[in-house]
Design an enzyme around this catalytic site. Structure first.
Site, PDB file in Angstrom:
ATOM      1  N   CYS A  33       0.817  -1.213   0.000  1.00  0.00           N
ATOM      2  CA  CYS A  33       0.000   0.000   0.000  1.00  0.00           C
ATOM      3  C   CYS A  33       0.850   1.262   0.000  1.00  0.00           C
ATOM      4  O   CYS A  33       0.312   2.357  -0.116  1.00  0.00           O
ATOM      5  CB  CYS A  33      -0.916   0.005   1.217  1.00  0.00           C
ATOM      6  SG  CYS A  33       0.003   0.025   2.761  1.00  0.00           S
ATOM      7  N   ASP A  35       2.409   2.479   2.516  1.00  0.00           N
ATOM      8  CA  ASP A  35       2.405   3.118   3.827  1.00  0.00           C
ATOM      9  C   ASP A  35       3.706   2.825   4.565  1.00  0.00           C
ATOM     10  O   ASP A  35       4.436   1.905   4.212  1.00  0.00           O
ATOM     11  CB  ASP A  35       1.218   2.625   4.667  1.00  0.00           C
ATOM     12  CG  ASP A  35      -0.097   3.164   4.145  1.00  0.00           C
ATOM     13  OD1 ASP A  35      -0.046   4.096   3.330  1.00  0.00           O
ATOM     14  OD2 ASP A  35      -1.146   2.654   4.537  1.00  0.00           O
ATOM     15  N   CYS A  62      -2.257   4.355   6.901  1.00  0.00           N
ATOM     16  CA  CYS A  62      -3.702   4.347   7.067  1.00  0.00           C
ATOM     17  C   CYS A  62      -4.066   4.502   8.540  1.00  0.00           C
ATOM     18  O   CYS A  62      -3.220   4.436   9.429  1.00  0.00           O
ATOM     19  CB  CYS A  62      -4.265   3.055   6.509  1.00  0.00           C
ATOM     20  SG  CYS A  62      -3.944   1.669   7.592  1.00  0.00           S
ATOM     21  N   CYS A 106      -1.388  -3.963   8.307  1.00  0.00           N
ATOM     22  CA  CYS A 106      -1.190  -2.678   9.007  1.00  0.00           C
ATOM     23  C   CYS A 106      -0.563  -2.948  10.379  1.00  0.00           C
ATOM     24  O   CYS A 106       0.379  -2.263  10.786  1.00  0.00           O
ATOM     25  CB  CYS A 106      -2.512  -1.942   9.175  1.00  0.00           C
ATOM     26  SG  CYS A 106      -3.547  -1.927   7.703  1.00  0.00           S
TER      27      CYS A 106
HETATM   28 FE1  FES Z   1      -1.380  -0.411   4.373  1.00  0.00          FE
HETATM   29 FE2  FES Z   1      -2.905   0.058   6.502  1.00  0.00          FE
HETATM   30  S1  FES Z   1      -3.555  -0.110   4.415  1.00  0.00           S
HETATM   31  S2  FES Z   1      -0.765   0.025   6.413  1.00  0.00           S
END
Ligand code: FES
Length: 161
Positions: A33, A35, A62, A106
């Site tokens: 993602c 992140d 997120c 996550c």
């Molecule tokens: Fe990737 Fe939460 S959607 S860390």
């Protein structure tokens, strides 16, 4: 997932921000993602044991990652490095209840950042173990990109004509 706990953690995230006097820092990113979580740890002596005095985090991620990092930085206070290393992503995110499948990474990203910080403090030269789909990153953006590049391969951009 416990929505109220999530909203509470997001409304008032604990230990958010860089710690300038930290003993160690760990950074992990998710190629899935994009992140990223960075986590700082500071130790103190307590009853003859070296325990985590405090931890803080930054998250370019997120809401779930922010909530888990907030909970995790509270949960590990007072633990030894070894005790904190035992904590799984599941334990760190437990107050939120079971995470939906698409949010499991996550919590794993927070666990990875914590491990990276704990391993960094031990003086070990080997990089922290890569957790599932997460990539351990260097302290700078350039090093982070280089590390990510090695783990996930070159990114190919195809232009449509
Ligand atoms: Fe990737 Fe939460 S959607 S860390």
């Amino acid at each position: 997932m416990n929505e109220q706990t999530l909203q509470d953690a997001l409304a008032n995230p604990q230990n958010l921000g860089e710690m300038t006097d930290a003993d160690a820092v760990g950074t992990v990113g998710s190629p899935d993602c994009g992140d990223m979580v960075r986590l700082w740890v500071k130790y103190k002596e307590h009853d003859g044991r070296k325990v985590i005095d405090k931890a803080s985090f930054q998250s370019f991620g997120c809401q779930t990652a922010i909530a888990v990092a907030s909970l995790a930085t509270e949960m590990i206070r007072g633990k030894t490095r070894e005790e904190a290393l035992q904590m799984s992503a599941e334990e760190l995110s437990r107050p939120l209840g079971p995470l939906p499948p698409m949010k499991i990474h996550c919590g794993q990203m927070v666990e990875g950042a914590l491990r990276a910080a704990l391993e960094a403090e031990s003086g070990a030269s080997r990089p922290a173990p890569v957790q599932n789909n997460t990539v351990t990153m260097g302290p700078t953006l350039v090093e982070s990109l280089a590390a990510a590049d090695k783990k996930v391969g070159k990114i190919k951009i195809v232009l449509n004509s």
